[in-house]
Each structure stands twice: as C-alpha cells, then as structure tokens.
Motif scaffolding. Structure first.
Motif, PDB file in Angstrom:
ATOM      1  N   VAL A  45     -44.785 -46.230  33.376  1.00  0.00           N
ATOM      2  CA  VAL A  45     -44.193 -44.941  33.023  1.00  0.00           C
ATOM      3  C   VAL A  45     -43.281 -44.504  34.164  1.00  0.00           C
ATOM      4  CG1 VAL A  45     -44.634 -42.549  32.407  1.00  0.00           C
ATOM      5  CG2 VAL A  45     -46.230 -44.331  31.685  1.00  0.00           C
ATOM      6  N   VAL A  46     -42.011 -44.329  33.872  1.00  0.00           N
ATOM      7  CA  VAL A  46     -41.047 -43.935  34.901  1.00  0.00           C
ATOM      8  C   VAL A  46     -41.112 -42.418  35.058  1.00  0.00           C
ATOM      9  CG1 VAL A  46     -38.635 -43.984  35.630  1.00  0.00           C
ATOM     10  CG2 VAL A  46     -39.577 -45.883  34.273  1.00  0.00           C
ATOM     11  N   ALA A  47     -41.855 -41.975  36.053  1.00  0.00           N
ATOM     12  CA  ALA A  47     -42.047 -40.535  36.291  1.00  0.00           C
ATOM     13  C   ALA A  47     -42.179 -40.291  37.790  1.00  0.00           C
ATOM     14  CB  ALA A  47     -43.274 -40.027  35.546  1.00  0.00           C
ATOM     15  N   PRO A  48     -41.133 -40.576  38.560  1.00  0.00           N
ATOM     16  CA  PRO A  48     -41.225 -40.458  40.020  1.00  0.00           C
ATOM     17  C   PRO A  48     -41.492 -39.049  40.512  1.00  0.00           C
ATOM     18  CG  PRO A  48     -38.945 -40.761  39.324  1.00  0.00           C
ATOM     19  CD  PRO A  48     -39.797 -41.018  38.122  1.00  0.00           C
ATOM     20  N   ASN A  49     -41.021 -38.045  39.788  1.00  0.00           N
ATOM     21  CA  ASN A  49     -41.179 -36.668  40.266  1.00  0.00           C
ATOM     22  C   ASN A  49     -42.606 -36.165  40.089  1.00  0.00           C
ATOM     23  OD1 ASN A  49     -38.286 -36.090  40.920  1.00  0.00           O
ATOM     24  ND2 ASN A  49     -38.061 -36.621  38.765  1.00  0.00           N
ATOM     25  N   LEU A  50     -43.219 -36.491  38.965  1.00  0.00           N
ATOM     26  CA  LEU A  50     -44.609 -36.094  38.754  1.00  0.00           C
ATOM     27  C   LEU A  50     -45.533 -36.881  39.680  1.00  0.00           C
ATOM     28  CD1 LEU A  50     -44.782 -35.621  34.885  1.00  0.00           C
ATOM     29  CD2 LEU A  50     -44.618 -33.869  36.673  1.00  0.00           C
ATOM     30  N   ARG A  51     -45.206 -38.135  39.930  1.00  0.00           N
ATOM     31  CA  ARG A  51     -46.014 -38.916  40.884  1.00  0.00           C
ATOM     32  C   ARG A  51     -45.920 -38.316  42.289  1.00  0.00           C
ATOM     33  NH1 ARG A  51     -47.548 -43.375  38.200  1.00  0.00           N
ATOM     34  NH2 ARG A  51     -46.142 -44.209  36.609  1.00  0.00           N
ATOM     35  N   ASP A  56     -39.762 -35.699  32.992  1.00  0.00           N
ATOM     36  CA  ASP A  56     -39.998 -35.860  34.424  1.00  0.00           C
ATOM     37  C   ASP A  56     -38.744 -35.484  35.223  1.00  0.00           C
ATOM     38  OD1 ASP A  56     -41.646 -37.211  36.758  1.00  0.00           O
ATOM     39  OD2 ASP A  56     -39.631 -38.069  36.854  1.00  0.00           O
ATOM     40  N   THR A  57     -37.588 -35.837  34.705  1.00  0.00           N
ATOM     41  CA  THR A  57     -36.325 -35.516  35.382  1.00  0.00           C
ATOM     42  C   THR A  57     -36.129 -34.011  35.495  1.00  0.00           C
ATOM     43  OG1 THR A  57     -35.319 -37.566  34.569  1.00  0.00           O
ATOM     44  CG2 THR A  57     -33.827 -35.821  35.299  1.00  0.00           C
ATOM     45  N   GLN A  58     -36.443 -33.282  34.429  1.00  0.00           N
ATOM     46  CA  GLN A  58     -36.258 -31.825  34.456  1.00  0.00           C
ATOM     47  C   GLN A  58     -37.240 -31.158  35.424  1.00  0.00           C
ATOM     48  OE1 GLN A  58     -33.440 -31.213  33.092  1.00  0.00           O
ATOM     49  NE2 GLN A  58     -33.570 -33.309  32.321  1.00  0.00           N
ATOM     50  N   PHE A  59     -38.501 -31.608  35.404  1.00  0.00           N
ATOM     51  CA  PHE A  59     -39.455 -31.056  36.365  1.00  0.00           C
ATOM     52  C   PHE A  59     -39.028 -31.401  37.792  1.00  0.00           C
ATOM     53  CE2 PHE A  59     -42.551 -31.178  32.710  1.00  0.00           C
ATOM     54  CZ  PHE A  59     -42.690 -29.801  32.631  1.00  0.00           C
ATOM     55  N   GLY A  60     -38.462 -32.577  37.966  1.00  0.00           N
ATOM     56  CA  GLY A  60     -37.985 -32.975  39.284  1.00  0.00           C
ATOM     57  C   GLY A  60     -36.889 -32.062  39.800  1.00  0.00           C
ATOM     58  N   ARG A  61     -35.999 -31.647  38.907  1.00  0.00           N
ATOM     59  CA  ARG A  61     -34.929 -30.729  39.301  1.00  0.00           C
ATOM     60  C   ARG A  61     -35.517 -29.415  39.815  1.00  0.00           C
ATOM     61  NH1 ARG A  61     -31.892 -29.153  34.607  1.00  0.00           N
ATOM     62  NH2 ARG A  61     -30.474 -28.146  36.107  1.00  0.00           N
ATOM     63  N   GLU A  97     -38.239 -27.172  46.859  1.00  0.00           N
ATOM     64  CA  GLU A  97     -38.234 -27.813  48.175  1.00  0.00           C
ATOM     65  C   GLU A  97     -37.060 -27.333  49.025  1.00  0.00           C
ATOM     66  OE1 GLU A  97     -39.600 -30.236  51.237  1.00  0.00           O
ATOM     67  OE2 GLU A  97     -40.568 -29.649  49.364  1.00  0.00           O
ATOM     68  N   ASN A  98     -35.943 -27.039  48.393  1.00  0.00           N
ATOM     69  CA  ASN A  98     -34.748 -26.613  49.123  1.00  0.00           C
ATOM     70  C   ASN A  98     -34.630 -25.096  49.236  1.00  0.00           C
ATOM     71  OD1 ASN A  98     -33.825 -29.299  49.451  1.00  0.00           O
ATOM     72  ND2 ASN A  98     -32.969 -29.292  47.381  1.00  0.00           N
ATOM     73  N   SER A  99     -35.679 -24.389  48.823  1.00  0.00           N
ATOM     74  CA  SER A  99     -35.660 -22.924  48.843  1.00  0.00           C
ATOM     75  C   SER A  99     -36.447 -22.388  50.039  1.00  0.00           C
ATOM     76  CB  SER A  99     -36.284 -22.381  47.549  1.00  0.00           C
ATOM     77  OG  SER A  99     -37.702 -22.469  47.613  1.00  0.00           O
ATOM     78  N   PRO A 100     -36.328 -21.081  50.308  1.00  0.00           N
ATOM     79  CA  PRO A 100     -37.121 -20.472  51.385  1.00  0.00           C
ATOM     80  C   PRO A 100     -38.599 -20.340  51.023  1.00  0.00           C
ATOM     81  CG  PRO A 100     -35.208 -19.115  50.807  1.00  0.00           C
ATOM     82  CD  PRO A 100     -35.369 -20.122  49.726  1.00  0.00           C
ATOM     83  N   TYR A 101     -38.966 -20.711  49.781  1.00  0.00           N
ATOM     84  CA  TYR A 101     -40.318 -20.435  49.292  1.00  0.00           C
ATOM     85  C   TYR A 101     -41.225 -21.666  49.258  1.00  0.00           C
ATOM     86  CZ  TYR A 101     -37.245 -16.766  47.595  1.00  0.00           C
ATOM     87  OH  TYR A 101     -36.287 -15.781  47.527  1.00  0.00           O
ATOM     88  N   LYS A 102     -40.755 -22.768  49.753  1.00  0.00           N
ATOM     89  CA  LYS A 102     -41.504 -24.022  49.590  1.00  0.00           C
ATOM     90  C   LYS A 102     -42.868 -23.995  50.271  1.00  0.00           C
ATOM     91  CE  LYS A 102     -39.429 -26.447  53.543  1.00  0.00           C
ATOM     92  NZ  LYS A 102     -38.745 -27.693  53.970  1.00  0.00           N
ATOM     93  N   ASP A 103     -43.004 -23.218  51.348  1.00  0.00           N
ATOM     94  CA  ASP A 103     -44.256 -23.238  52.105  1.00  0.00           C
ATOM     95  C   ASP A 103     -45.231 -22.142  51.707  1.00  0.00           C
ATOM     96  OD1 ASP A 103     -43.569 -25.483  53.643  1.00  0.00           O
ATOM     97  OD2 ASP A 103     -42.350 -24.244  54.978  1.00  0.00           O
ATOM     98  N   ASN A 104     -44.835 -21.247  50.816  1.00  0.00           N
ATOM     99  CA  ASN A 104     -45.792 -20.239  50.349  1.00  0.00           C
ATOM    100  C   ASN A 104     -45.753 -20.121  48.820  1.00  0.00           C
ATOM    101  OD1 ASN A 104     -43.254 -18.885  50.364  1.00  0.00           O
ATOM    102  ND2 ASN A 104     -44.304 -16.911  50.327  1.00  0.00           N
ATOM    103  N   THR A 105     -45.599 -21.281  48.172  1.00  0.00           N
ATOM    104  CA  THR A 105     -45.610 -21.317  46.713  1.00  0.00           C
ATOM    105  C   THR A 105     -46.625 -22.348  46.223  1.00  0.00           C
ATOM    106  OG1 THR A 105     -43.291 -20.634  46.526  1.00  0.00           O
ATOM    107  CG2 THR A 105     -44.253 -21.769  44.630  1.00  0.00           C
ATOM    108  N   ILE A 106     -47.570 -21.884  45.432  1.00  0.00           N
ATOM    109  CA  ILE A 106     -48.547 -22.770  44.784  1.00  0.00           C
ATOM    110  C   ILE A 106     -47.862 -23.424  43.594  1.00  0.00           C
ATOM    111  CG2 ILE A 106     -50.730 -22.830  43.492  1.00  0.00           C
ATOM    112  CD1 ILE A 106     -51.328 -20.116  45.053  1.00  0.00           C
ATOM    113  N   VAL A 107     -48.048 -24.714  43.437  1.00  0.00           N
ATOM    114  CA  VAL A 107     -47.495 -25.426  42.291  1.00  0.00           C
ATOM    115  C   VAL A 107     -48.647 -25.978  41.463  1.00  0.00           C
ATOM    116  CG1 VAL A 107     -46.012 -27.293  41.487  1.00  0.00           C
ATOM    117  CG2 VAL A 107     -45.452 -26.083  43.611  1.00  0.00           C
ATOM    118  N   VAL A 108     -48.619 -25.684  40.157  1.00  0.00           N
ATOM    119  CA  VAL A 108     -49.587 -26.276  39.242  1.00  0.00           C
ATOM    120  C   VAL A 108     -48.807 -26.908  38.101  1.00  0.00           C
ATOM    121  CG1 VAL A 108     -49.941 -24.060  38.052  1.00  0.00           C
ATOM    122  CG2 VAL A 108     -51.566 -25.919  37.719  1.00  0.00           C
ATOM    123  N   PHE A 109     -49.146 -28.154  37.782  1.00  0.00           N
ATOM    124  CA  PHE A 109     -48.546 -28.846  36.644  1.00  0.00           C
ATOM    125  C   PHE A 109     -49.649 -29.265  35.689  1.00  0.00           C
ATOM    126  CE2 PHE A 109     -47.710 -32.828  34.454  1.00  0.00           C
ATOM    127  CZ  PHE A 109     -46.609 -32.459  33.687  1.00  0.00           C
TER     128      PHE A 109
END
Length: 487
Positions: A55-61, A284-289, A295-307
């Motif tokens: 399964v080609v899903a580099p962003n979810l991996r 996967d491509t859209q979630f990667g975007r 990652e490129n925002s000021p919020y990367k270090d204080n944002t919880i991510v759930v998928f």
C-alpha cells in the motif's frame, strides 16, 4: 541600547515570529488536528505483510512512526453515520440507538439529564476556534459549534459511468475526468491548510475528513499506475465461508450472489482492488499535504494529531463488499495519535481499543472536562506506555437492516471475537489460530469457557435491543416521502 542588546532583541523577534518552540510547547494550550478517512481498511497494518508493504501511503506511515500507532483499534459501528455519531458524541450505539444512516440524534435528546455535546462543541465551549472541512460528521452535527465548517461532496461521475459496468449506483471505479486540484477532497485539504497558515489568537480544533476511499473510486490515472494489475494481491477467500454461520449472520454477509460475487465472477476482482488501492494513495497524498502544512507552521510543537478511519472495508471476504458487518474486515480501523510531550516516536500499541476512546483522550490531553455520560476510556496511559495494562474497549454494534430494534453486538479482545445476533444466534472465532475468521467455533466444547467469558462482556441486551427514540430529522423525512411519491 548596546549592539549586544540589539542583536538579542532581533533574535527574540525572529523566534516569536515562528511561534512555539519545543522547549515551551508544554506550557502552551494544545491545538488539535483531527483527521478522518472514510472506508479505509487496515491493510496498512497487515500482519502477514500481504498488503502492508504494497500500500503506497508514505504520509500515513510517517505519521504512525511519529507517535503511537494503535494496531488493534475497532469501530463502535461499521456504518458511516453511526460510527461518526458515536465517536463525535461520545455515546455508544447501544445507548443512543443510532445504528444506521437514516437515524440521527435529536438536539432535544438528553443523556442523564444533559444535552448531547459533540467533540467540537466541547472545544468550542472551552474557548477553542473550531474548523471542519470535508467528511467529518455524517447525519448528526451541531453546526453552532463550528466557527467555520464546509461539508463533503462527492466528485461528479466521469462521462460514460458506470465505468466498471457492474452497477449503476456507487459501486463503480475508474479514472476521473477532473484534475486532482478540482477534486473535492483536494479542496478540503486546501481549506485545512489555509487554517494552519493563519495566525491564531486562541487554540484551535481543526478537523479534516476525506470522502474517499468511499465508493465510487474515481481518481487520476497516476494513482492507478502505481499499482500494476500483475502485482495486485487479492484477499484470501474461502468458498464455503458462510456454511457455518447462523441465518442472521448470513443475511449480514449479503450471501451468495452478492455484489462481491459479481465482481469476482466478472473477472474484475484485481481491477477493483487496484482502484481501492489507487484511491487509498490519493487520500494519503491529501493527508500528507495537511501534515506538511502543520510541520511548516508555528503550531507543529503544540498540536495533537489524531488520525482514524471510521470503520473497515470488505473486498470480497465473507462474500461481502464494503462495510456493515461485525467481522474483522468491517470493524478493524486505523488509529494513530501524536501528542507532544506525552507520546514517544515509533511506538505501537497492540491493546484492543475503540474509536469511542478518542473523545475522552482528547479531553484529557487538552485539560478539558468531558460530559460525565460519555463512553470510552482515555488512551493517555497507552500514549505514555503502549504496553500498559488495559481492559479491552473494542465493542461494535450493528442492527438488522429491516428491524432497527434488533441489535447485534461483537466483542473483540485477546481471546478472539464473540458476536451475538439478536437474542440467540452466536459466533466465536479463535483469532490467534484463525485470523481470517473462517471457522465458527461457537459449539466447540474446548472454547466453552472462553465463550462464557466473552458473552458476559456484551452490553445488556435489553438496553441494546431498545434504542432511544432517535427519529429521522424533518428534512430526511420529507426527502424520503418525496422519493416515495415519485415511485
């Protein structure tokens, strides 16, 4: 001001322009990025590696490797609206009575004297900005609890559809006529990215959900090209897989002659699986975007991510296609958490958890008090230690297609899977020896004690069989009546 002070002031201004640093992230309010895919099964987690590496899903991996990947997560309901209503309201189907897409929680409905509060509502109530784009909820929402929300739309069918020639409904696949930029899931991702690119004066709850890989599977040619037909691995099937099932279970499978059989007998099974995988990679491509924007925002270090995925998906197993079953393919989901300062990287938890656990987990991580009536348990102990002791919360509910007052319940834990259809029909699978759930061991004497243990975990049948009076909304009733009049 000395030159040194000037340099220090410039440095502070530069740092502040980039927002929160890792050092002070723990002292900042936590944002939430809530990502959900529709109908995406658990092939990414395949134990036998039949699919996982294919399964080609580099962003979810990459996301899975950045936090805790829950490899034994299960839906509370294997249908779109009931699943989403459950994890977004915090109320299990066997308590709310929401088992199918035609039902919704009424705004006036209360649980233990309290109005049902959605997950977005909890964050809105506590001062968060709330944003939602794409397919997040389905059939039940509290629109007043979103600062901005744009629901999902299906992409238009390509000219000449149905392209596969097997069904004039949604069960179709082929190359789309739109550019990727014109597709609705792409647009939803762009809206989520725009939120991450803004400056916020308060914490935010940002949700983005894809309609895909819900059928029909229409995506650009480049995604099909990633999966040559001669490299497609088909799911393992057993011709007599339904022979040891009860009548109600056979009805759930759709039985011999179902759409799944039509796909296989037409010789298009590989084409169908190819289309599903192609759509998975598009998603996967859209979630990667969106994840790259974080990652490129000021919020990367204080944002919880759930998928998460709302439920599983059959591709021919048990003579079934799509979802709405209580077997592994229909109930097993993806669930990944990255919580700065709490979870570690590249952690995996094999504890049996539920999507119902998401609501209390996010509440605890953000220091919010959830409603007292919600089901599920906070996963924070497992985020800190994925191997911590845990009592399984993996329970799934379904109802008879024609009788909304007849509930089916499935229990999944280390002992296997036990399922009760109505009051009397049962199944048990020893999943340690039979991961495909091919052999129903309900009447095998050696499993009698195990079955008794699992049977005791089923929510009260009386409670499950008598759902709350969740009537259709006025709009849905009127739509249904108009369709009847046309017929």
């Amino acid at each position: 001001m000395t030159n040194m002070n000037k340099i220090w002031l410039v440095f502070l201004l530069i740092v502040s322009s980039f927002g929160v640093t890792r050092a002070d992230a723990a002292d900042q309010p936590m944002n939430v990025l809530f990502l959900v895919a529709d109908d995406l099964n658990s092939w990414l987690l395949d134990d036998a590696d039949r699919y996982a590496g294919k399964v080609v899903a580099p962003n979810l991996r990459k996301l899975a490797d950045s936090g805790v990947n829950f490899t034994r997560a299960y839906t509370a309901a294997p249908v779109c609206s009931p699943s989403r209503t459950a994890f977004f309201s915090g109320i299990a189907p066997w308590k709310s009575g929401i088992y199918n897409n035609a039902q919704t929680i009424n705004k006036s409905e209360v649980v233990n004297g309290a109005e049902v509060l959605s997950l977005a509502g909890l964050f809105k109530k506590n001062g968060y900005g709330t944003f939602g784009y794409g397919k997040i909820t389905h059939g039940w929402d509290q629109k007043e609890h979103w600062d901005d929300k744009v629901g999902h739309k299906r992409d238009p069918a390509p000219p000449g559809a149905p392209l596969a020639g097997l069904s004039r409904g949604e069960q179709d696949w082929g190359m789309i006529h739109l550019t990727e930029e014109q597709m609705n899931d792409t647009g939803g991702a762009s809206k989520a990215i725009a939120v991450l690119e803004k400056q916020h004066d308060k914490p935010f709850f940002l949700a983005y959900g894809t309609f895909n890989p819900h059928m029909p599977w229409y995506v650009p040619k480049k995604y099909f090209d990633m999966y040559p037909l001669d490299q497609i691995v088909l799911p393992e099937l057993k011709e007599d897989d339904l022979d040891d099932l009860s009548p109600l279970a056979k009805a759930v499978s759709d039985g011999i002659g179902s759409f799944a059989d039509k796909v296989i007998e037409s010789g298009q099974h590989k084409e169908a699986v190819q289309a599903y995988l192609a759509t998975t990679t598009y998603v996967d491509t859209q979630f990667g975007r969106v994840l790259d924007a974080l990652e490129n925002s000021p919020y990367k270090d204080n944002t919880i991510v759930v998928f998460l995925t709302d439920h599983g998906f059959h591709l021919g197993e048990k003579h079934h296609w799509q979802k709405t079953t209580l077997w592994e393919e229909g109930t097993h989901t993806l669930l990944m958490f990255r919580a700065p300062g709490v979870s570690q990287t590249s952690d995996m938890s094999e504890r049996f958890v539920s999507l119902m656990d998401i609501y209390p987990t996010l509440a605890e991580l953000c220091g919010l008090a959830p409603p007292a009536y919600i089901d599920g348990r906070s996963l924070v102990p497992l985020l800190k230690d994925p191997k911590a002791p845990w009592e399984s919360t993996a329970i799934t509910g379904l109802c008879d297609k024609s009788k909304t007052d007849l509930a089916y319940i499935s229990i999944r834990n280390e002992l296997g899977r036990y399922t009760r259809y109505g009051a009397n029909e049962e199944e048990f699978y020893d999943t340690t020896k039979d991961p495909h759930e091919w052999t129903n061991q309900i009447d095998t004497p050696e499993y009698a004690t195990t079955v008794k243990t699992l049977r005791a975990l089923v929510p009260s049948f009386e409670e499950a069989a008598q759902p709350l009076p969740s009537a259709l909304t006025k709009e849905r009733r009127e739509t249904r009546e108009k369709k009847k009049e046309k017929k």
